[in-house]
Each structure stands twice: as structure tokens, then as C-alpha cells.
Design an enzyme around this catalytic site. Sequence first.
Site, PDB file in Angstrom:
ATOM      1  N   ARG A 182       0.812  -1.225   0.000  1.00  0.00           N
ATOM      2  CA  ARG A 182       0.000   0.000   0.000  1.00  0.00           C
ATOM      3  C   ARG A 182       0.842   1.271   0.000  1.00  0.00           C
ATOM      4  O   ARG A 182       0.482   2.271  -0.610  1.00  0.00           O
ATOM      5  CB  ARG A 182      -0.924   0.028   1.227  1.00  0.00           C
ATOM      6  CG  ARG A 182      -2.087  -0.940   1.140  1.00  0.00           C
ATOM      7  CD  ARG A 182      -2.741  -1.075   2.471  1.00  0.00           C
ATOM      8  NE  ARG A 182      -1.746  -1.405   3.504  1.00  0.00           N
ATOM      9  CZ  ARG A 182      -2.016  -1.587   4.783  1.00  0.00           C
ATOM     10  NH1 ARG A 182      -3.249  -1.438   5.212  1.00  0.00           N
ATOM     11  NH2 ARG A 182      -1.068  -1.899   5.646  1.00  0.00           N
ATOM     12  N   HIS A 230       5.297 -26.432  10.317  1.00  0.00           N
ATOM     13  CA  HIS A 230       6.637 -27.022  10.175  1.00  0.00           C
ATOM     14  C   HIS A 230       6.786 -28.341  10.953  1.00  0.00           C
ATOM     15  O   HIS A 230       7.273 -29.333  10.420  1.00  0.00           O
ATOM     16  CB  HIS A 230       7.711 -26.054  10.661  1.00  0.00           C
ATOM     17  CG  HIS A 230       7.704 -24.717   9.991  1.00  0.00           C
ATOM     18  ND1 HIS A 230       7.385 -24.545   8.668  1.00  0.00           N
ATOM     19  CD2 HIS A 230       7.975 -23.475  10.456  1.00  0.00           C
ATOM     20  CE1 HIS A 230       7.469 -23.263   8.350  1.00  0.00           C
ATOM     21  NE2 HIS A 230       7.822 -22.601   9.420  1.00  0.00           N
ATOM     22  N   LYS A 265      11.111 -20.139  21.036  1.00  0.00           N
ATOM     23  CA  LYS A 265      11.938 -18.967  20.719  1.00  0.00           C
ATOM     24  C   LYS A 265      12.783 -18.643  21.938  1.00  0.00           C
ATOM     25  O   LYS A 265      12.435 -19.009  23.054  1.00  0.00           O
ATOM     26  CB  LYS A 265      11.047 -17.781  20.359  1.00  0.00           C
ATOM     27  CG  LYS A 265      10.312 -17.986  19.041  1.00  0.00           C
ATOM     28  CD  LYS A 265      10.027 -16.682  18.350  1.00  0.00           C
ATOM     29  CE  LYS A 265       9.335 -16.881  17.014  1.00  0.00           C
ATOM     30  NZ  LYS A 265      10.254 -17.142  15.904  1.00  0.00           N
TER      31      LYS A 265
HETATM   32  N1  LIG Z   1       8.299 -12.913   8.082  1.00  0.00           N
HETATM   33  C1  LIG Z   1       8.577 -14.197   8.084  1.00  0.00           C
HETATM   34  O1  LIG Z   1       9.706 -14.634   8.373  1.00  0.00           O
HETATM   35  C2  LIG Z   1       7.523 -15.171   7.724  1.00  0.00           C
HETATM   36  C3  LIG Z   1       6.262 -14.768   7.341  1.00  0.00           C
HETATM   37  N2  LIG Z   1       5.320 -15.690   6.976  1.00  0.00           N
HETATM   38  C4  LIG Z   1       3.992 -15.264   6.529  1.00  0.00           C
HETATM   39  O2  LIG Z   1       4.136 -14.360   5.445  1.00  0.00           O
HETATM   40  C5  LIG Z   1       3.109 -13.394   5.463  1.00  0.00           C
HETATM   41  C6  LIG Z   1       3.741 -12.007   5.497  1.00  0.00           C
HETATM   42  O3  LIG Z   1       4.490 -11.879   6.691  1.00  0.00           O
HETATM   43  P1  LIG Z   1       5.468 -10.654   6.956  1.00  0.00           P
HETATM   44  O4  LIG Z   1       6.258 -10.328   5.749  1.00  0.00           O
HETATM   45  O5  LIG Z   1       6.180 -10.982   8.202  1.00  0.00           O
HETATM   46  O6  LIG Z   1       4.426  -9.455   7.241  1.00  0.00           O
HETATM   47  P2  LIG Z   1       4.717  -7.901   7.285  1.00  0.00           P
HETATM   48  O7  LIG Z   1       3.700  -7.310   8.181  1.00  0.00           O
HETATM   49  O8  LIG Z   1       6.160  -7.614   7.531  1.00  0.00           O
HETATM   50  O9  LIG Z   1       4.413  -7.422   5.789  1.00  0.00           O
HETATM   51  C7  LIG Z   1       3.125  -7.289   5.281  1.00  0.00           C
HETATM   52  C8  LIG Z   1       3.211  -6.697   3.888  1.00  0.00           C
HETATM   53  O10 LIG Z   1       1.911  -6.619   3.334  1.00  0.00           O
HETATM   54  C9  LIG Z   1       1.676  -5.279   2.875  1.00  0.00           C
HETATM   55  N3  LIG Z   1       0.230  -5.045   2.999  1.00  0.00           N
HETATM   56  C10 LIG Z   1      -0.531  -5.025   4.125  1.00  0.00           C
HETATM   57  N4  LIG Z   1      -1.804  -4.801   3.820  1.00  0.00           N
HETATM   58  C11 LIG Z   1      -1.866  -4.675   2.469  1.00  0.00           C
HETATM   59  C12 LIG Z   1      -2.914  -4.422   1.554  1.00  0.00           C
HETATM   60  N5  LIG Z   1      -4.183  -4.243   1.957  1.00  0.00           N
HETATM   61  N6  LIG Z   1      -2.605  -4.358   0.253  1.00  0.00           N
HETATM   62  C13 LIG Z   1      -1.327  -4.537  -0.188  1.00  0.00           C
HETATM   63  N7  LIG Z   1      -0.313  -4.778   0.636  1.00  0.00           N
HETATM   64  C14 LIG Z   1      -0.573  -4.847   1.950  1.00  0.00           C
HETATM   65  C15 LIG Z   1       2.554  -4.423   3.773  1.00  0.00           C
HETATM   66  O11 LIG Z   1       2.924  -3.176   3.226  1.00  0.00           O
HETATM   67  P3  LIG Z   1       2.000  -1.865   3.411  1.00  0.00           P
HETATM   68  O12 LIG Z   1       1.746  -1.716   4.870  1.00  0.00           O
HETATM   69  O13 LIG Z   1       2.789  -0.770   2.805  1.00  0.00           O
HETATM   70  O14 LIG Z   1       0.759  -2.139   2.657  1.00  0.00           O
HETATM   71  C16 LIG Z   1       3.788  -5.309   3.821  1.00  0.00           C
HETATM   72  O15 LIG Z   1       4.528  -5.182   2.625  1.00  0.00           O
HETATM   73  C17 LIG Z   1       2.247 -13.700   6.680  1.00  0.00           C
HETATM   74  O16 LIG Z   1       1.168 -14.510   6.259  1.00  0.00           O
HETATM   75  C18 LIG Z   1       3.192 -14.497   7.574  1.00  0.00           C
HETATM   76  O17 LIG Z   1       2.497 -15.363   8.414  1.00  0.00           O
HETATM   77  C19 LIG Z   1       5.607 -17.023   6.950  1.00  0.00           C
HETATM   78  C20 LIG Z   1       6.841 -17.487   7.309  1.00  0.00           C
HETATM   79  C21 LIG Z   1       7.889 -16.624   7.767  1.00  0.00           C
HETATM   80  O1  LIG Z   2       7.897 -19.853   9.587  1.00  0.00           O
HETATM   81  C1  LIG Z   2       8.615 -19.464  10.483  1.00  0.00           C
HETATM   82  O2  LIG Z   2       9.862 -19.974  10.560  1.00  0.00           O
HETATM   83  C2  LIG Z   2      10.889 -19.270  11.250  1.00  0.00           C
HETATM   84  C3  LIG Z   2      12.006 -20.284  11.465  1.00  0.00           C
HETATM   85  O3  LIG Z   2      12.494 -20.686  10.216  1.00  0.00           O
HETATM   86  P1  LIG Z   2      14.003 -21.152  10.034  1.00  0.00           P
HETATM   87  O4  LIG Z   2      14.093 -21.518   8.610  1.00  0.00           O
HETATM   88  O5  LIG Z   2      14.861 -19.995  10.434  1.00  0.00           O
HETATM   89  O6  LIG Z   2      14.184 -22.319  10.962  1.00  0.00           O
HETATM   90  C4  LIG Z   2      10.397 -18.702  12.560  1.00  0.00           C
HETATM   91  O7  LIG Z   2      11.393 -17.866  13.119  1.00  0.00           O
HETATM   92  C5  LIG Z   2       9.154 -17.874  12.316  1.00  0.00           C
HETATM   93  O8  LIG Z   2       8.622 -17.429  13.558  1.00  0.00           O
HETATM   94  C6  LIG Z   2       8.093 -18.683  11.599  1.00  0.00           C
HETATM   95  O9  LIG Z   2       7.033 -17.836  11.207  1.00  0.00           O
END
Ligand SMILES: NC(=O)C1=CN([C@@H]2O[C@H](COP(=O)(O)OP(=O)(O)OC[C@H]3O[C@@H](n4cnc5c(N)ncnc54)[C@H](OP(=O)(O)O)[C@@H]3O)[C@@H](O)[C@H]2O)C=CC1
Ligand SMILES: O=C1O[C@H](COP(=O)(O)O)[C@@H](O)[C@H](O)[C@H]1O
Length: 489
Positions: A51, A242, A342
Site C-alpha cells: 500500500r 513445520h 523462541k
Molecule cells: N516474516 C517471516 O519470516 C515469515 C512470514 N510468513 C507469513 O508471510 C506473510 C507475510 O508476513 P510478513 O512479511 O512478516 O508481514 P509484514 O507485516 O512484515 O508485511 C506485510 C506486507 O503486506 C503489505 N500489505 C498489508 N496490507 C496490504 C494491503 N491491503 N494491500 C497490499 N499490501 C498490503 C505491507 O505493506 P503496506 O503496509 O505498505 O501495505 C507489507 O509489505 C504472513 O502470512 C506471515 O504469516 C511465513 C513465514 C515466515
Molecule cells: O515460519 C517461520 O519460521 C521461522 C524459522 O524458520 P528457520 O528456517 O529460520 O528455521 C520462525 O522464526 C518464524 O517465527 C516462523 O514464522
Amino acid sequence: MSNSPAFPRSCDILVFGGSGDLALHKLLPALYHLHREQRLPADTRIFALARSTRALDDYLALAERHCRAQVSRDDFTLADWQSFAARIDYLAMDAAQSADFGRLRERLKHSETRVLVHYLATAPNLFTPIAQNLKLAGLAGPEARIVLEKPLGHSLESARAINLAIGQVFDESRVFRIDHYLGKETVQNLMALRFANTLFEPLWRSAYVDHVQISVNETLGVENRGAYYDHAGAMRDMVQNHLLQLLCLVAMEVPVHFDAESVRNEKLKILQALRPIGGQDVQDKTVRGQYSAGHIGGQEVPAYWFEKQVDNDSDTETFVAVRADIDNWRWAGVPFYLRTGKRMAKKCSEIVIQFKPVPHNLIGDGSGPANRLWIRLQPEERISLQLMAKMPGKGMQLEAVELDLNLAQAFSKNKRRWDAYERLLLDVIEGDSTLFMRRDEVEAAWRWVDPILAGWREHYQRPRPYPAGSNGPEQAQSLLELAGREWYS
Ligand SMILES: NC(=O)C1=CN([C@@H]2O[C@H](COP(=O)(O)OP(=O)(O)OC[C@H]3O[C@@H](n4cnc5c(N)ncnc54)[C@H](OP(=O)(O)O)[C@@H]3O)[C@@H](O)[C@H]2O)C=CC1
Ligand SMILES: O=C1O[C@H](COP(=O)(O)O)[C@@H](O)[C@H](O)[C@H]1O
């Protein structure tokens, strides 16, 4: 996995949530490596969508900073970065608003001869609106695939609703529910170990195995993901996906073929055979913990409730241990102990198969340990088998020794190990879903997890505290000690 063509078709990759933690830390570095090693189709384009309004140059500066931090010095060069960056575009749009998809289509100028990958790196509540908006915008044709991040929903009901909505737009063969653990080399090695060696399969059953331990311990806390994590907790974040996937790979029967349907059919049967845990059972079979202040690697670490965006009276668990039982012929009476946390003492993911002692002690007093197979997934990839040997010298004294295989060293010394996301992104482009979760698998996993979460709400509201830098709450030790066992680490 099917044999993939030498080069997949031309491809456009749309990363919804392109400025988020996952995209910046994992997806873009993975795509950078694929680009650098010429494993992407030559004219692949990458569209980062979020966004927030930002100029493309600002987005690229942000992405470069993260890639530099994630990619090793040897692998990051300015020339590779610049050629990679030339593939990237950024578009500010609200993915919940169908009107914004018109602008997306304009920018994309998509041709149906190209593979179109929609990677939903957003919160799961956006999965349904994004799929519906893609359909309305004509971006969900037969060439389009959708990648859904875990956890899919927060319960069986919400996962079903998402699956139903996604299924109305994309047929199952084009839905890729990602669990990055399945993309890890060592996790795939688990299948090689089991199904390409005659040695283990005959012993891989209740007659010879005493119990199995699966641990995924992290030293990291919730970092900048407190807002998400405080609503998820370790059960939804790690166990539902996982750890259960690892359990499936250890416990499943030999698939008829090594393809997506055969492998996933076998995993599903294991999830369906998990003995339900609910109500008061959660007190005997599960342990919930939450880290308090402590030390890791000599550094002081704050308590969980002190982390950014976490409620200061939070009862979210950052640690879970569970005794799981699989009610089928192969595993009757063999507990599978799962543990994840964690802010633990050490980062370590491993699977331990503890074999039963010999049926009759001919040598020694019979108190020695039995064979044990360790499969270390990370930080290093190792397989070791504990065998009994005679101690040198007079008499017959037994001692456990290890046959130890370091997988990274066993294969070409200078070759970089692929990150899980690299392999999985390529699989999506090539349309191979063997290493992705099928709809019924995800739902079966929630079907087992939901009653535990309900049991906790009723009988186990406050998680047990454990100091950061420890091995989790004491009660996690008791879970095994009561059965005369202990966690190995
Ligand atoms: N981070 C990780 O290591 C992991 C994450 N996940 C999964 O991945 C997904 C994303 O996680 P994560 O990256 O941590 O989340 P974040 O909150 O860091 O990122 C969310 C992203 O979505 C965008 N966003 C939010 N609302 C909207 C919208 N309405 N339209 C378009 N873009 C939008 C945000 O940008 P903006 O606010 O500018 O819109 C931002 O780029 C989740 O489902 C999470 O469970 C799974 C495994 C590991
Ligand atoms: O999906 C997730 O995995 C990471 C751990 O992944 P790893 O590859 O570093 O073992 C975890 O930290 C995170 O909370 C979870 O969303």
C-alpha cells in the site's frame, strides 16, 4: 518431484506484501540468487506490491540493503544486483480494493503465454480478497499460480473458508501452500534416507523404535513481528505447519511414486491418524511456555511481553512441547515428542529416532544406551548414528560411538547450499507441487491443533515462564521424564 524442463517458461512474479519482512528477508534474496545463477527464465519480471507510496528507486534501495545483509559477501556483487534490480518494479496498491487491480493489469501488460506467479506474502485475511480481485481483473487464467504463506488462517474454520474461496478461483494444481521447511535440503534428505536405503526401513516401526523427538529451537525472539506473533503463538506459527510436516515425513508410509499426489496422500494419512488431544488432556500431553528475561550468548534479552507490539499482559506461548501419538499399525505405542521455542539456549532443529535396546543383554550390565539416529537439520546438516562399541582394553565394556556424516562436506565442497525459498520458488515456476501442502493436509493439521488450542483456553491459560537462553520450562522435561525418557540436545 517431476523432472523439470531445463528452463521454465517466461514468467512474471507478483509479490503481494513486497515491502514486508518475508519479502525483504527471504523472497528477494532467494530471487537474487536464482537470477545470479541464471536459474530464472531470462526475461522474468518481479513486481513488488504494497500500500505504501514509494518511488521505485526508494524501494530498490530498501531491497538492496536487505539483500546485502542476507546474501554472503562472496555472492553479492554490484553488477549482479543491478541486473537483478532491472527486473523489479514497485506498485503502490491496496490489494483489498478491486479498483486497484486495474492499475496493476495496466502496469503488468501480461501476456497469457507467460507463467504468472502471485506470491501472497501478506496476512491471511487478504488471501480471499486478493484471489477474488485477481479473477475480476483477468489475472487468474490457466497460466496463473497462487502461493499462500503459512499459517493458512488461524483455525480449521478460517482455513476452510480460505481454501474454499481460493478454490473458486484457482484449481488445486495451481495453489501452492508453502511451508519452507519442506524446501530445506536436509528435510528432503530425510526422504532420501528413508526411501533410498535398505538399512532403515525394516527398523522404522514400533517393533524397533522406542520414541521420536522433533525439536525446532531458535535463539531469536519475535524480532519485528510482535503484532502477528502475539495473535499466533508457537502452536500456530510452528507446530501446525513445520513440526507436523516433519512428523509426517518421518512417519509416513513409502509413497507409491515420488510425485505430488502420492507423497501428499501418505502425509495426509499420518495427520488423520494423530490421536486427538483436547480438554484436560492438554495438561498431561502439552506444555506451553513463554520466555522471561534472560541471557543468550552473553547478551541480556528482555522478556517476551517487553517485545515491540506485544501486549504487556500477553498469554501467548513462545514455546510448545507436545506428546503426539499416531494411531496406526506402524507407530502404535511410539510417542512422537515435538518441541519448539523462541529464545532458547541454542539454535538447533533436529529429529532423533531412539531405537529400543537389544532384546537380550549379552554384553555389559544392560544399562547402556540403545541405538539412536540423529538427523540434524540446522544449523549444520548432519546425520549421525549412535552405535555400541567395545571400549579399548581389557574386558567387555560398551560405549556409545557415533557414525557421523556432515552432508554439506559430503557434497561438492565449494558449492553454495540453496536456501529453501530458492528451490520452492523454482518449483512454483515449474508447476511442481510435491513440496507444498495440499488443501486436505492443511485442514487435517488444523483439525488436530484446534482442540489443543481450545483445551488451553479452558484449562491452561497462562504459559509457564522460562528464562531466555534456557531449554524451555521445566515441565517440558517432565513430559518425557514421567515416561523414563529425556530430551536429547
Ligand atoms: N516474516 C517471516 O519470516 C515469515 C512470514 N510468513 C507469513 O508471510 C506473510 C507475510 O508476513 P510478513 O512479511 O512478516 O508481514 P509484514 O507485516 O512484515 O508485511 C506485510 C506486507 O503486506 C503489505 N500489505 C498489508 N496490507 C496490504 C494491503 N491491503 N494491500 C497490499 N499490501 C498490503 C505491507 O505493506 P503496506 O503496509 O505498505 O501495505 C507489507 O509489505 C504472513 O502470512 C506471515 O504469516 C511465513 C513465514 C515466515
Ligand atoms: O515460519 C517461520 O519460521 C521461522 C524459522 O524458520 P528457520 O528456517 O529460520 O528455521 C520462525 O522464526 C518464524 O517465527 C516462523 O514464522
